[in-house]
Design a protein around this motif. Structure first.
Motif, PDB file in Angstrom:
ATOM      1  N   LYS A  12       1.338  -1.652  -0.010  1.00  0.00           N
ATOM      2  CA  LYS A  12       0.293  -0.103  -0.004  1.00  0.00           C
ATOM      3  C   LYS A  12       0.934   1.033   0.146  1.00  0.00           C
ATOM      4  O   LYS A  12       2.062   0.938   1.034  1.00  0.00           O
ATOM      5  CB  LYS A  12      -0.694   0.505   1.111  1.00  0.00           C
ATOM      6  CG  LYS A  12      -1.540  -1.086   1.437  1.00  0.00           C
ATOM      7  CD  LYS A  12      -2.466  -1.141   0.101  1.00  0.00           C
ATOM      8  CE  LYS A  12      -3.888  -2.636   0.252  1.00  0.00           C
ATOM      9  NZ  LYS A  12      -4.013  -2.714  -0.785  1.00  0.00           N
ATOM     10  N   LYS A  13       0.752   2.551  -0.668  1.00  0.00           N
ATOM     11  CA  LYS A  13       0.909   3.627  -0.842  1.00  0.00           C
ATOM     12  C   LYS A  13       0.784   4.687   0.238  1.00  0.00           C
ATOM     13  O   LYS A  13      -0.866   5.051   0.629  1.00  0.00           O
ATOM     14  CB  LYS A  13       1.013   3.996  -2.196  1.00  0.00           C
ATOM     15  CG  LYS A  13       1.945   3.170  -3.680  1.00  0.00           C
ATOM     16  CD  LYS A  13       1.977   3.315  -4.355  1.00  0.00           C
ATOM     17  CE  LYS A  13       3.007   3.081  -5.473  1.00  0.00           C
ATOM     18  NZ  LYS A  13       3.419   3.153  -6.454  1.00  0.00           N
ATOM     19  N   TYR A  19       5.265  12.381   1.106  1.00  0.00           N
ATOM     20  CA  TYR A  19       5.873  11.267   1.088  1.00  0.00           C
ATOM     21  C   TYR A  19       4.628  10.074  -0.191  1.00  0.00           C
ATOM     22  O   TYR A  19       4.384   8.769   0.009  1.00  0.00           O
ATOM     23  CB  TYR A  19       6.028  10.275   1.766  1.00  0.00           C
ATOM     24  CG  TYR A  19       7.288  10.369   2.671  1.00  0.00           C
ATOM     25  CD1 TYR A  19       8.512  10.498   1.532  1.00  0.00           C
ATOM     26  CD2 TYR A  19       7.256  11.533   3.183  1.00  0.00           C
ATOM     27  CE1 TYR A  19      10.040  11.665   1.672  1.00  0.00           C
ATOM     28  CE2 TYR A  19       8.129  12.205   3.623  1.00  0.00           C
ATOM     29  CZ  TYR A  19      10.398  12.009   3.353  1.00  0.00           C
ATOM     30  OH  TYR A  19      10.811  12.510   3.358  1.00  0.00           O
ATOM     31  N   LYS A  20       3.485  11.423  -0.655  1.00  0.00           N
ATOM     32  CA  LYS A  20       2.214  10.592  -1.796  1.00  0.00           C
ATOM     33  C   LYS A  20       3.203   9.367  -2.525  1.00  0.00           C
ATOM     34  O   LYS A  20       3.718  10.227  -3.285  1.00  0.00           O
ATOM     35  CB  LYS A  20       1.516  11.748  -2.177  1.00  0.00           C
ATOM     36  CG  LYS A  20       0.179  11.103  -3.202  1.00  0.00           C
ATOM     37  CD  LYS A  20      -0.450  12.330  -3.516  1.00  0.00           C
ATOM     38  CE  LYS A  20      -1.030  11.571  -4.083  1.00  0.00           C
ATOM     39  NZ  LYS A  20      -2.546  12.763  -5.050  1.00  0.00           N
ATOM     40  N   ASN A  21       2.937   8.458  -2.420  1.00  0.00           N
ATOM     41  CA  ASN A  21       3.044   7.205  -3.138  1.00  0.00           C
ATOM     42  C   ASN A  21       3.466   6.799  -3.321  1.00  0.00           C
ATOM     43  O   ASN A  21       4.084   5.776  -4.000  1.00  0.00           O
ATOM     44  CB  ASN A  21       2.636   7.972  -4.894  1.00  0.00           C
ATOM     45  CG  ASN A  21       1.005   8.857  -5.875  1.00  0.00           C
ATOM     46  OD1 ASN A  21       0.471   7.461  -5.555  1.00  0.00           O
ATOM     47  ND2 ASN A  21       1.589   9.269  -6.552  1.00  0.00           N
ATOM     48  N   THR A  22       4.275   6.829  -1.833  1.00  0.00           N
ATOM     49  CA  THR A  22       5.629   6.489  -1.884  1.00  0.00           C
ATOM     50  C   THR A  22       4.789   4.885  -0.445  1.00  0.00           C
ATOM     51  O   THR A  22       3.353   4.711   0.335  1.00  0.00           O
ATOM     52  CB  THR A  22       6.223   6.329  -0.506  1.00  0.00           C
ATOM     53  OG1 THR A  22       6.986   7.850  -1.116  1.00  0.00           O
ATOM     54  CG2 THR A  22       8.144   5.626   0.457  1.00  0.00           C
ATOM     55  N   LEU A  23       5.679   3.308  -0.473  1.00  0.00           N
ATOM     56  CA  LEU A  23       5.043   2.498  -0.471  1.00  0.00           C
ATOM     57  C   LEU A  23       5.199   2.624   1.030  1.00  0.00           C
ATOM     58  O   LEU A  23       6.221   3.635   1.845  1.00  0.00           O
ATOM     59  CB  LEU A  23       6.208   1.514  -0.408  1.00  0.00           C
ATOM     60  CG  LEU A  23       5.743   0.771  -1.359  1.00  0.00           C
ATOM     61  CD1 LEU A  23       6.679  -0.403  -2.064  1.00  0.00           C
ATOM     62  CD2 LEU A  23       4.584   0.229  -2.068  1.00  0.00           C
TER      63      LEU A  23
END
Length: 72
Positions: A12-13, A19-23
């Motif tokens: 999930k991100k 840190y949007k879209n970072t695991l």
């Protein structure tokens, strides 16, 4: 800890913020500490972030590394 939470941490991100879209498992420790001080969000995201905080705090990130290798 629930196994599904561990799987969520490596798949999930982060949905918002710096840190949007970072695991979730790749979010830096300093950001998790900030959430610890300010309060984790409610719901699953809060559970994931708090779980990741505890994993990093206790030096257990190697567990996620092994899980990532198995789930590639």
């Amino acid at each position: 800890m629930d196994n599904t939470i561990l799987l969520d941490l490596i798949t999930k991100k982060m949905p918002f913020g710096k840190y949007k879209n970072t695991l979730i498992c790749d979010i830096p420790e300093h950001y998790l500490i900030w959430f610890k001080r300010k309060g984790f969000p409610e719901g699953k995201l809060g559970i994931w972030l708090e779980s990741m905080y505890e994993i990093k705090l206790n030096g257990l990130t190697y567990l996620l590394d092994e899980l990532r290798k198995r789930n590639l």
